[in-house]
Design a protein around this motif. Structure first.
Motif, PDB file in Angstrom:
ATOM      1  N   ARG A 162       5.201  24.266  -6.266  1.00  0.00           N
ATOM      2  CA  ARG A 162       5.334  23.366  -7.400  1.00  0.00           C
ATOM      3  C   ARG A 162       4.893  21.968  -6.999  1.00  0.00           C
ATOM      4  N   ILE A 163       4.493  21.184  -7.987  1.00  0.00           N
ATOM      5  CA  ILE A 163       4.100  19.802  -7.759  1.00  0.00           C
ATOM      6  C   ILE A 163       5.316  18.906  -7.963  1.00  0.00           C
ATOM      7  N   GLU A 164       5.557  18.014  -7.020  1.00  0.00           N
ATOM      8  CA  GLU A 164       6.646  17.049  -7.150  1.00  0.00           C
ATOM      9  C   GLU A 164       6.053  15.666  -7.410  1.00  0.00           C
ATOM     10  N   ALA A 165       6.302  15.120  -8.599  1.00  0.00           N
ATOM     11  CA  ALA A 165       5.825  13.781  -8.941  1.00  0.00           C
ATOM     12  C   ALA A 165       6.872  12.751  -8.537  1.00  0.00           C
ATOM     13  N   ASP A 166       6.426  11.687  -7.859  1.00  0.00           N
ATOM     14  CA  ASP A 166       7.335  10.677  -7.323  1.00  0.00           C
ATOM     15  C   ASP A 166       6.892   9.313  -7.854  1.00  0.00           C
ATOM     16  N   PHE A 167       7.643   8.761  -8.807  1.00  0.00           N
ATOM     17  CA  PHE A 167       7.266   7.468  -9.372  1.00  0.00           C
ATOM     18  C   PHE A 167       8.471   6.831 -10.032  1.00  0.00           C
ATOM     19  N   ALA A 168       8.358   5.520 -10.332  1.00  0.00           N
ATOM     20  CA  ALA A 168       9.451   4.808 -10.995  1.00  0.00           C
ATOM     21  C   ALA A 168       8.940   3.815 -12.029  1.00  0.00           C
ATOM     22  N   GLY A 169       7.643   3.881 -12.353  1.00  0.00           N
ATOM     23  CA  GLY A 169       7.099   2.971 -13.345  1.00  0.00           C
ATOM     24  C   GLY A 169       6.749   1.599 -12.805  1.00  0.00           C
ATOM     25  N   ILE A 170       6.802   1.412 -11.496  1.00  0.00           N
ATOM     26  CA  ILE A 170       6.343   0.174 -10.858  1.00  0.00           C
ATOM     27  C   ILE A 170       5.495   0.542  -9.645  1.00  0.00           C
ATOM     28  N   GLN A 171       4.568  -0.363  -9.291  1.00  0.00           N
ATOM     29  CA  GLN A 171       3.642  -0.153  -8.166  1.00  0.00           C
ATOM     30  C   GLN A 171       3.022   1.251  -8.231  1.00  0.00           C
ATOM     31  N   SER A 172       2.410   1.540  -9.335  1.00  0.00           N
ATOM     32  CA  SER A 172       1.947   2.895  -9.623  1.00  0.00           C
ATOM     33  C   SER A 172       0.663   3.271  -8.891  1.00  0.00           C
ATOM     34  N   ILE A 173      -0.409   2.523  -9.091  1.00  0.00           N
ATOM     35  CA  ILE A 173      -1.685   2.906  -8.492  1.00  0.00           C
ATOM     36  C   ILE A 173      -1.749   2.510  -7.024  1.00  0.00           C
ATOM     37  N   CYS A 174      -0.938   1.560  -6.616  1.00  0.00           N
ATOM     38  CA  CYS A 174      -0.894   1.177  -5.199  1.00  0.00           C
ATOM     39  C   CYS A 174       0.081   2.064  -4.428  1.00  0.00           C
ATOM     40  N   GLY A 175       1.368   1.996  -4.786  1.00  0.00           N
ATOM     41  CA  GLY A 175       2.374   2.773  -4.064  1.00  0.00           C
ATOM     42  C   GLY A 175       2.322   4.261  -4.351  1.00  0.00           C
ATOM     43  N   ASP A 176       2.298   4.622  -5.629  1.00  0.00           N
ATOM     44  CA  ASP A 176       2.372   6.038  -6.004  1.00  0.00           C
ATOM     45  C   ASP A 176       1.096   6.810  -5.700  1.00  0.00           C
ATOM     46  N   ALA A 177      -0.062   6.242  -6.088  1.00  0.00           N
ATOM     47  CA  ALA A 177      -1.317   7.000  -6.052  1.00  0.00           C
ATOM     48  C   ALA A 177      -2.102   6.861  -4.756  1.00  0.00           C
ATOM     49  N   VAL A 178      -1.809   5.825  -3.955  1.00  0.00           N
ATOM     50  CA  VAL A 178      -2.534   5.649  -2.688  1.00  0.00           C
ATOM     51  C   VAL A 178      -1.582   5.747  -1.495  1.00  0.00           C
ATOM     52  N   ALA A 179      -0.571   4.896  -1.444  1.00  0.00           N
ATOM     53  CA  ALA A 179       0.326   4.901  -0.281  1.00  0.00           C
ATOM     54  C   ALA A 179       1.061   6.232  -0.143  1.00  0.00           C
TER      55      ALA A 179
END
Length: 226
Positions: A162-179
């Motif tokens: 399964r895919i686990e999505a990890d996000f909180a609606g802040i720092q999305s393209i920097c923290g979530d999608a790259v880091a």
């Protein structure tokens, strides 16, 4: 490129765009420790922008690199390893002052959980995947929910799970999608943040997917098999 390679990034990118129906290119992202490691012919961006804006520029066909000096959003620059995050970001004070959280403690707990790249990098390179003259650390795709669903199906095609999505609606393209994908070696799905929607043109129905660059060939092979 990985053992799941599909004959170069141009072919790989074109297959992804065709299969998914993407309007823009997947973005190849490379973090470098020394500026001299940047491939010859890649120029430094000539303006100051946010990381999310730079990803959008690359998705639309531009290739360039940026140091911390060109990163307008220092919180984003901290997440992608170009500097230590600003003190007000680290403490959660910035987001608390913006009334995104009911308490400073809630803001701090959220900020502590955002992925961050260490050690401090010298520069980050952005390019459309099809013309990237380097092996990307992370590939970022901006698309709609159906395109993200198809990517998720491709990611579990071979091994399941399964895919686990990890996000909180802040720092999305920097923290979530790259880091996140860089540090965990796992893909991540995120929905954007207020900053990326305000400054980088992330649309109401956009979903952002970050993937480990080493596995991109396997994902494309799975997309074609579905």
């Amino acid at each position: 490129m990985s053992s799941c390679d599909v004959n170069g990034y141009e072919e790989l990118s074109n297959k992804m765009k065709t299969k998914l129906g993407l309007e823009k290119s997947p973005v190849a992202v490379k973090l470098v420790l020394r500026e001299e490691d940047i491939p010859e012919g890649i120029s430094k961006i000539d303006s100051k922008l946010r990381h999310c804006e730079m990803v959008q520029k690359a998705a639309q066909g531009e290739t360039f690199y940026a140091t911390v000096e060109e990163q307008l959003c220092k919180g984003g620059a901290g997440a992608i390893g170009l500097m230590e995050p600003p003190e007000k970001v680290k403490t959660g004070e910035m987001y608390y002052s913006l009334e995104r959280f009911s308490s400073l403690g809630a803001a701090k707990r959220t900020v502590d959980a955002i992925p961050k790249i260490d050690p401090i990098m010298k520069a980050i390179i952005y390019a459309p995947l099809e013309t990237a003259p380097f092996d990307p650390d992370v590939v970022v795709i901006i698309g709609n929910s159906k395109q993200a669903m198809m990517l998720a199906q491709a990611m579990v095609f071979t091994l399941g799970g399964r895919i686990e999505a990890d996000f909180a609606g802040i720092q999305s393209i920097c923290g979530d999608a790259v880091a996140g994908p860089y540090t965990t070696k796992k893909p991540n799905f995120t929905l954007g943040c207020s900053g990326s929607r305000k400054y980088a043109g992330i649309k109401t129905d956009d979903v952002i997917v970050g993937m480990n660059g080493e596995n991109i060939g396997c994902v494309v092979n799975a997309l074609e098999a579905l």
